[in-house]
Design an enzyme around this catalytic site. Structure first.
Site, PDB file in Angstrom:
ATOM      1  N   ALA A  65      53.830  30.071  39.439  1.00 52.93           N
ATOM      2  CA  ALA A  65      53.836  28.845  40.239  1.00 52.93           C
ATOM      3  C   ALA A  65      52.551  28.828  41.054  1.00 52.93           C
ATOM      4  O   ALA A  65      51.916  29.860  41.255  1.00 52.93           O
ATOM      5  CB  ALA A  65      55.058  28.826  41.151  1.00 52.93           C
ATOM      6  N   GLY A 108      56.349  32.528  37.552  1.00 54.58           N
ATOM      7  CA  GLY A 108      56.867  31.324  36.901  1.00 54.58           C
ATOM      8  C   GLY A 108      56.392  31.184  35.461  1.00 54.58           C
ATOM      9  O   GLY A 108      57.039  30.524  34.649  1.00 54.58           O
ATOM     10  N   GLU A 111      58.822  33.088  33.521  1.00 58.77           N
ATOM     11  CA  GLU A 111      60.079  32.328  33.552  1.00 58.77           C
ATOM     12  C   GLU A 111      60.020  31.103  32.640  1.00 58.77           C
ATOM     13  O   GLU A 111      60.998  30.768  31.972  1.00 58.77           O
ATOM     14  CB  GLU A 111      60.392  31.919  34.997  1.00 58.77           C
ATOM     15  CG  GLU A 111      60.688  33.142  35.864  1.00 58.77           C
ATOM     16  CD  GLU A 111      60.784  32.819  37.343  1.00 58.77           C
ATOM     17  OE1 GLU A 111      59.846  32.182  37.885  1.00 58.77           O
ATOM     18  OE2 GLU A 111      61.794  33.183  37.961  1.00 58.77           O
ATOM     19  N   GLU A 131      56.402  38.279  42.103  1.00 60.41           N
ATOM     20  CA  GLU A 131      56.707  37.512  43.321  1.00 60.41           C
ATOM     21  C   GLU A 131      56.969  38.378  44.546  1.00 60.41           C
ATOM     22  O   GLU A 131      56.676  37.981  45.670  1.00 60.41           O
ATOM     23  CB  GLU A 131      57.924  36.599  43.093  1.00 60.41           C
ATOM     24  CG  GLU A 131      57.679  35.439  42.135  1.00 60.41           C
ATOM     25  CD  GLU A 131      58.010  35.742  40.692  1.00 60.41           C
ATOM     26  OE1 GLU A 131      58.037  36.944  40.308  1.00 60.41           O
ATOM     27  OE2 GLU A 131      58.242  34.791  39.925  1.00 60.41           O
TER      28      GLU A 131
HETATM   29  C1  HXC Z   1      47.366  29.504  42.311  1.00 60.57           C
HETATM   30  C2  HXC Z   1      46.122  30.943  41.036  1.00 60.57           C
HETATM   31  C3  HXC Z   1      47.287  31.615  40.604  1.00 60.57           C
HETATM   32  C4  HXC Z   1      48.547  31.142  41.095  1.00 60.57           C
HETATM   33  C5  HXC Z   1      45.590  32.568  39.686  1.00 60.57           C
HETATM   34  N1  HXC Z   1      45.114  31.566  40.441  1.00 60.57           N
HETATM   35  N2  HXC Z   1      46.924  32.621  39.774  1.00 60.57           N
HETATM   36  N3  HXC Z   1      46.180  29.902  41.874  1.00 60.57           N
HETATM   37  N4  HXC Z   1      48.532  30.094  41.940  1.00 60.57           N
HETATM   38  N5  HXC Z   1      49.705  31.677  40.713  1.00 60.57           N
HETATM   39  C6  HXC Z   1      43.714  31.186  40.610  1.00 60.57           C
HETATM   40  C7  HXC Z   1      42.968  32.169  41.511  1.00 60.57           C
HETATM   41  O1  HXC Z   1      43.226  31.865  42.861  1.00 60.57           O
HETATM   42  C8  HXC Z   1      41.547  31.913  41.104  1.00 60.57           C
HETATM   43  O2  HXC Z   1      41.070  30.727  41.693  1.00 60.57           O
HETATM   44  C9  HXC Z   1      41.646  31.638  39.628  1.00 60.57           C
HETATM   45  O3  HXC Z   1      43.002  31.273  39.386  1.00 60.57           O
HETATM   46  C10 HXC Z   1      41.344  32.874  38.787  1.00 60.57           C
HETATM   47  O4  HXC Z   1      42.163  33.938  39.213  1.00 60.57           O
HETATM   48  P1  HXC Z   1      41.584  35.386  39.579  1.00 60.57           P
HETATM   49  O5  HXC Z   1      42.588  36.056  40.413  1.00 60.57           O
HETATM   50  O6  HXC Z   1      40.213  35.311  40.093  1.00 60.57           O
HETATM   51  O7  HXC Z   1      41.543  36.045  38.104  1.00 60.57           O
HETATM   52  P2  HXC Z   1      41.700  37.589  37.723  1.00 60.57           P
HETATM   53  O8  HXC Z   1      40.946  38.448  38.718  1.00 60.57           O
HETATM   54  O9  HXC Z   1      41.363  37.683  36.288  1.00 60.57           O
HETATM   55  O10 HXC Z   1      43.246  37.934  37.924  1.00 60.57           O
HETATM   56  C11 HXC Z   1      44.239  37.296  37.139  1.00 60.57           C
HETATM   57  C12 HXC Z   1      45.644  37.503  37.771  1.00 60.57           C
HETATM   58  C13 HXC Z   1      45.609  37.019  39.225  1.00 60.57           C
HETATM   59  C14 HXC Z   1      46.036  38.981  37.675  1.00 60.57           C
HETATM   60  C15 HXC Z   1      46.616  36.707  36.901  1.00 60.57           C
HETATM   61  O11 HXC Z   1      45.067  35.705  39.254  1.00 60.57           O
HETATM   62  C16 HXC Z   1      46.959  36.975  39.878  1.00 60.57           C
HETATM   63  O12 HXC Z   1      47.493  38.017  40.260  1.00 60.57           O
HETATM   64  N6  HXC Z   1      47.526  35.783  40.053  1.00 60.57           N
HETATM   65  C17 HXC Z   1      48.742  35.554  40.760  1.00 60.57           C
HETATM   66  C18 HXC Z   1      49.933  35.997  39.940  1.00 60.57           C
HETATM   67  C19 HXC Z   1      51.240  35.788  40.702  1.00 60.57           C
HETATM   68  O13 HXC Z   1      51.448  36.314  41.779  1.00 60.57           O
HETATM   69  N7  HXC Z   1      52.134  34.947  40.139  1.00 60.57           N
HETATM   70  C20 HXC Z   1      53.379  34.630  40.750  1.00 60.57           C
HETATM   71  C21 HXC Z   1      53.257  33.378  41.539  1.00 60.57           C
HETATM   72  S1  HXC Z   1      54.759  33.023  42.421  1.00 60.57           S
HETATM   73  P3  HXC Z   1      39.863  30.734  42.763  1.00 60.57           P
HETATM   74  O14 HXC Z   1      39.669  29.275  43.054  1.00 60.57           O
HETATM   75  O15 HXC Z   1      40.361  31.527  43.928  1.00 60.57           O
HETATM   76  O16 HXC Z   1      38.733  31.380  42.052  1.00 60.57           O
HETATM   77  C22 HXC Z   1      55.750  32.350  41.301  1.00 60.57           C
HETATM   78  C23 HXC Z   1      57.086  31.918  41.793  1.00 60.57           C
HETATM   79  C24 HXC Z   1      57.900  31.381  40.706  1.00 60.57           C
HETATM   80  O17 HXC Z   1      55.428  32.194  40.166  1.00 60.57           O
HETATM   81  C25 HXC Z   1      59.052  30.602  41.204  1.00 60.57           C
HETATM   82  C26 HXC Z   1      59.496  29.639  40.146  1.00 60.57           C
HETATM   83  C27 HXC Z   1      60.593  28.717  40.573  1.00 60.57           C
END
Ligand code: HXC
Length: 258
Positions: A65, A108, A111, A131
């Site tokens: 998400a 997400g 999911e 998360e």
């Molecule tokens: C918003 C995101 C994002 C996310 C990545 N980006 N994931 N933006 N929401 N979930 C953005 C980063 O901010 C960045 O933008 C760009 O994408 C590239 O990501 P990087 O981190 O620079 O890439 P990398 O170093 O290759 O790492 C990849 C990654 C990392 C390991 C996937 O991005 C990451 O850990 N992302 C978050 C994963 C996460 O926590 N997901 C769960 C979300 S909560 P900028 O502009 O900063 O360069 C969720 C709740 C679900 O999903 C509930 C459902 C109902």
């Protein structure tokens, strides 16, 4: 329809949805999911389409998400608007949905893949529920569907540490995905399976899908009863006559979805 965050195309009888927010690794912002649901609904209502494939990019199926979009949300507004509740709309789609997962399927994203009916993984796919590291928990099936897919101990490890991810091999061994495909070939291979399904009779495909999904929700005896009744009901279709006559006549069946 012009979409902002996804691309859609049809390949034969298959609808292909490509998540397309590359700069955010396909983070699932509210609008993106609304578009996915809209595209799915259109394919579901299109009699020329028999199955749908959802994919992302080679780097990311979806990184979860959209954290930036939700970070300042309050409890009361997320509760009152049933924040992300609309994600579940895709589970009411009758036609099979196949996920072609290359790269990250996190939070997400994992999911979303699990709401699909079949998952194929590219060789570098990564599945995880990070998360907990954001101070929250999964909100769209990560504590429910994941357990059914990988068992309790692995699901606990993934959800409670947020750091234990599954690579493609591990996801295959656990039963979360049904096949691993070389990265470049993943989408074509998934579309191929979707096409195979799309050439079956749509009523029987829809009933098969519904029953398998029901098996997660209802007792075995009720599931078996439903199964037998729906099986029996298919003898009222032209596809059953065609399928069985084609077998006896040693030719390929030509289903008309009637
Ligand atoms: C918003 C995101 C994002 C996310 C990545 N980006 N994931 N933006 N929401 N979930 C953005 C980063 O901010 C960045 O933008 C760009 O994408 C590239 O990501 P990087 O981190 O620079 O890439 P990398 O170093 O290759 O790492 C990849 C990654 C990392 C390991 C996937 O991005 C990451 O850990 N992302 C978050 C994963 C996460 O926590 N997901 C769960 C979300 S909560 P900028 O502009 O900063 O360069 C969720 C709740 C679900 O999903 C509930 C459902 C109902």
């Amino acid at each position: 329809t012009a979409y902002s965050h996804i691309l859609t195309e049809t390949r034969g009888k298959v609808g292909l949805i490509t998540l397309n927010r590359p700069k955010a690794l396909n983070a699932l912002c509210n609008d993106l999911f609304t578009e996915v649901n809209d595209a799915l609904r259109k394919y579901d209502n299109d009699s020329n389409i028999g199955a749908v494939v959802i994919t992302g990019s080679q780097k990311a199926f979806a990184a979860g998400a959209d954290i930036k979009e939700m970070k300042d949300n309050s409890f009361i507004e997320t509760y009152k608007t049933d924040f992300l509740g609309h994600w579940a709309e895709m589970t009411s789609i009758k036609k099979p949905i196949l996920a072609a997962v290359n790269g990250y399927a996190l939070g997400g994203g994992c999911e979303l893949a699990m709401m699909c009916d079949i998952i194929y993984a590219g060789e570098k796919a990564v599945f995880g529920q990070p998360e907990i590291k954001l101070g929250v928990i999964p909100g769209a099936g990560g504590t429910q569907r994941l357990v059914k897919a990988v068992g309790k101990s692995k699901a606990m490890e993934m959800v409670l540490t947020g750091s234990v991810n599954l690579n493609a091999q591990e996801a295959l061994a656990a039963g979360l995905v049904s096949k691993i495909v070389p990265i470049e070939e993943l989408v074509d291979e998934t579309v191929k399976t979707a096409e195979l399904i799309a050439n079956m009779g749509q009523p029987s495909v829809a009933m098969g899908k519904e029953l398998i999904n029901k098996s997660f929700e209802i007792p075995l005896s009720a599931g078996l009863r439903w199964e037998r009744i729906l099986f029996q009901s298919l003898f009222g279709t032209a596809d059953q006559k065609e399928g069985m006559n084609a077998f006896v006549e040693k030719r390929k069946a030509n289903f008309t979805n009637q």
